[in-house]
Design a protein around this motif. Structure first.
Motif, PDB file in Angstrom:
ATOM      1  N   VAL A  64       0.683  -1.193   0.034  1.00  0.00           N
ATOM      2  CA  VAL A  64       0.021  -0.022  -0.025  1.00  0.00           C
ATOM      3  C   VAL A  64       0.828   1.292  -0.154  1.00  0.00           C
ATOM      4  O   VAL A  64       1.792   1.104   0.899  1.00  0.00           O
ATOM      5  CB  VAL A  64      -0.867   0.223   1.378  1.00  0.00           C
ATOM      6  CG1 VAL A  64      -1.651   1.280   1.231  1.00  0.00           C
ATOM      7  CG2 VAL A  64      -1.627  -1.221   1.275  1.00  0.00           C
ATOM      8  N   LEU A  65       0.587   2.108  -0.932  1.00  0.00           N
ATOM      9  CA  LEU A  65       1.403   3.540  -1.230  1.00  0.00           C
ATOM     10  C   LEU A  65       0.289   4.329  -0.650  1.00  0.00           C
ATOM     11  O   LEU A  65      -0.925   4.572  -1.036  1.00  0.00           O
ATOM     12  CB  LEU A  65       1.938   3.657  -2.418  1.00  0.00           C
ATOM     13  CG  LEU A  65       2.624   4.968  -2.553  1.00  0.00           C
ATOM     14  CD1 LEU A  65       3.601   5.190  -1.893  1.00  0.00           C
ATOM     15  CD2 LEU A  65       2.730   5.161  -4.159  1.00  0.00           C
ATOM     16  N   ILE A  66       0.605   5.352   0.200  1.00  0.00           N
ATOM     17  CA  ILE A  66       0.012   6.485   0.912  1.00  0.00           C
ATOM     18  C   ILE A  66       0.352   7.680   0.249  1.00  0.00           C
ATOM     19  O   ILE A  66       1.618   8.021   0.686  1.00  0.00           O
ATOM     20  CB  ILE A  66      -0.252   6.408   2.343  1.00  0.00           C
ATOM     21  CG1 ILE A  66      -0.801   4.990   2.831  1.00  0.00           C
ATOM     22  CG2 ILE A  66      -1.080   7.540   3.000  1.00  0.00           C
ATOM     23  CD1 ILE A  66      -0.500   4.999   4.299  1.00  0.00           C
ATOM     24  N   ILE A  67      -0.652   8.532  -0.277  1.00  0.00           N
ATOM     25  CA  ILE A  67      -0.089   9.799  -0.740  1.00  0.00           C
ATOM     26  C   ILE A  67      -1.203  10.759  -0.261  1.00  0.00           C
ATOM     27  O   ILE A  67      -2.415  11.023  -0.690  1.00  0.00           O
ATOM     28  CB  ILE A  67      -0.066  10.060  -2.302  1.00  0.00           C
ATOM     29  CG1 ILE A  67       0.984   9.005  -2.742  1.00  0.00           C
ATOM     30  CG2 ILE A  67       0.403  11.111  -2.600  1.00  0.00           C
ATOM     31  CD1 ILE A  67       0.755   8.890  -4.365  1.00  0.00           C
ATOM     32  N   GLU A  68      -0.823  11.586   0.972  1.00  0.00           N
ATOM     33  CA  GLU A  68      -1.700  12.220   1.607  1.00  0.00           C
ATOM     34  C   GLU A  68      -1.010  13.390   2.269  1.00  0.00           C
ATOM     35  O   GLU A  68       0.220  13.280   2.948  1.00  0.00           O
ATOM     36  CB  GLU A  68      -2.089  11.253   3.006  1.00  0.00           C
ATOM     37  CG  GLU A  68      -3.116  12.139   3.978  1.00  0.00           C
ATOM     38  CD  GLU A  68      -4.247  12.917   3.453  1.00  0.00           C
ATOM     39  OE1 GLU A  68      -4.238  14.125   3.632  1.00  0.00           O
ATOM     40  OE2 GLU A  68      -5.113  12.285   3.035  1.00  0.00           O
TER      41      GLU A  68
ATOM     42  N   VAL B  35      -4.794   7.614  -1.780  1.00  0.00           N
ATOM     43  CA  VAL B  35      -4.471   8.654  -2.453  1.00  0.00           C
ATOM     44  C   VAL B  35      -5.600  10.037  -2.062  1.00  0.00           C
ATOM     45  O   VAL B  35      -6.825   9.672  -2.055  1.00  0.00           O
ATOM     46  CB  VAL B  35      -4.197   8.965  -3.932  1.00  0.00           C
ATOM     47  CG1 VAL B  35      -5.554   8.668  -4.829  1.00  0.00           C
ATOM     48  CG2 VAL B  35      -3.752  10.277  -4.273  1.00  0.00           C
ATOM     49  N   ASP B  36      -5.090  10.966  -1.568  1.00  0.00           N
ATOM     50  CA  ASP B  36      -5.935  12.363  -1.349  1.00  0.00           C
ATOM     51  C   ASP B  36      -5.943  13.156  -2.721  1.00  0.00           C
ATOM     52  O   ASP B  36      -4.669  12.924  -3.179  1.00  0.00           O
ATOM     53  CB  ASP B  36      -5.475  13.189  -0.148  1.00  0.00           C
ATOM     54  CG  ASP B  36      -6.114  14.277   0.148  1.00  0.00           C
ATOM     55  OD1 ASP B  36      -7.246  14.513  -0.542  1.00  0.00           O
ATOM     56  OD2 ASP B  36      -5.784  15.153   1.029  1.00  0.00           O
ATOM     57  N   ILE B  37      -7.054  13.745  -3.064  1.00  0.00           N
ATOM     58  CA  ILE B  37      -6.885  14.428  -4.290  1.00  0.00           C
ATOM     59  C   ILE B  37      -6.603  15.767  -4.127  1.00  0.00           C
ATOM     60  O   ILE B  37      -6.165  16.591  -5.271  1.00  0.00           O
ATOM     61  CB  ILE B  37      -8.168  14.234  -5.258  1.00  0.00           C
ATOM     62  CG1 ILE B  37      -9.517  14.738  -4.283  1.00  0.00           C
ATOM     63  CG2 ILE B  37      -8.462  12.811  -5.591  1.00  0.00           C
ATOM     64  CD1 ILE B  37     -10.821  14.649  -5.103  1.00  0.00           C
TER      65      ILE B  37
ATOM     66  N   VAL C  82      -9.563   6.396  -3.027  1.00  0.00           N
ATOM     67  CA  VAL C  82      -9.379   8.031  -2.815  1.00  0.00           C
ATOM     68  C   VAL C  82      -9.783   7.980  -1.346  1.00  0.00           C
ATOM     69  O   VAL C  82     -10.955   7.578  -1.073  1.00  0.00           O
ATOM     70  CB  VAL C  82     -10.276   8.749  -3.901  1.00  0.00           C
ATOM     71  CG1 VAL C  82     -10.425  10.304  -3.469  1.00  0.00           C
ATOM     72  CG2 VAL C  82      -9.922   8.571  -5.549  1.00  0.00           C
ATOM     73  N   VAL C  83      -9.238   8.829  -0.572  1.00  0.00           N
ATOM     74  CA  VAL C  83      -9.710   9.190   0.670  1.00  0.00           C
ATOM     75  C   VAL C  83      -9.515  10.842   0.854  1.00  0.00           C
ATOM     76  O   VAL C  83      -8.331  11.368   0.673  1.00  0.00           O
ATOM     77  CB  VAL C  83      -8.931   8.616   1.965  1.00  0.00           C
ATOM     78  CG1 VAL C  83      -9.280   8.739   3.056  1.00  0.00           C
ATOM     79  CG2 VAL C  83      -8.717   6.979   1.582  1.00  0.00           C
TER      80      VAL C  83
END
Length: 167
Positions: free
Chosen positions: A5-9, A54-56, A81-82
């Protein structure tokens, strides 16, 4: 085998909570964490995760670009998407870009692990408010049968009981 899992936030509290939740799950592996678009894209290319969380609304650009990139280059990567954006335009843009799940940030971090599992099992986790919004969008359109143009007047007569074998 653990799913990566890759988190981009960009929000430090959400980023830390999501990273902690993923790291504590036996069946998930934290592939990396980024807080902006350039670092996110670099990590996405390097790690090729099973799941992109990912956050947009990123300070350096739209997470939708990352969704599109993942969809084009990593067809086996599920994108969740979160975000705080629950408006129709953002939701539809994310889905069209390739998102397979859409959660509003009212989802507790502890729930994110279960939502990721659902995603990897073939489900599409969607916040109830988003699901309702999508339902209303489609319910507001008039129903037209797929084969309505092929519908013969004879069929209407049969349904209305005005057709006999002699006709």
């Amino acid at each position: 085998m653990a799913h990566s899992v890759l988190i981009i936030e960009d929000d430090p509290q959400f980023r830390a909570a999501f990273a902690e939740a993923v790291s504590s799950a036996d069946d998930l592996r934290l592939a990396g964490v980024a807080d902006d678009l350039p670092d996110g894209l670099r990590l996405l290319e390097q790690t090729q995760p099973d799941v992109l969380l990912v956050d947009i609304g990123l300070p350096s650009g739209s997470g939708i670009d990352l969704i599109h990139w993942a969809h084009e280059h990593l067809p086996n990567c599920d994108v969740m998407v979160v975000t705080v954006f629950g408006d129709e335009q953002h939701v539809l843009e994310c889905i069209e870009a390739g998102a397979t799940g859409y959660l509003l940030k009212d989802t507790k971090a502890i729930d994110i692990v279960e939502q990721i599992r659902t995603l990897r099992e073939g489900g599409s986790p969607i916040s109830p408010a988003i699901a309702r919004q999508l339902m209303k969008r489609f319910l507001s359109k008039p129903y037209v049968a797929a084969d309505a143009q092929c519908w013969a007047p004879r069929n209407t007569a049969v349904i209305n009981g005005k057709y006999t074998d002699r006709d």
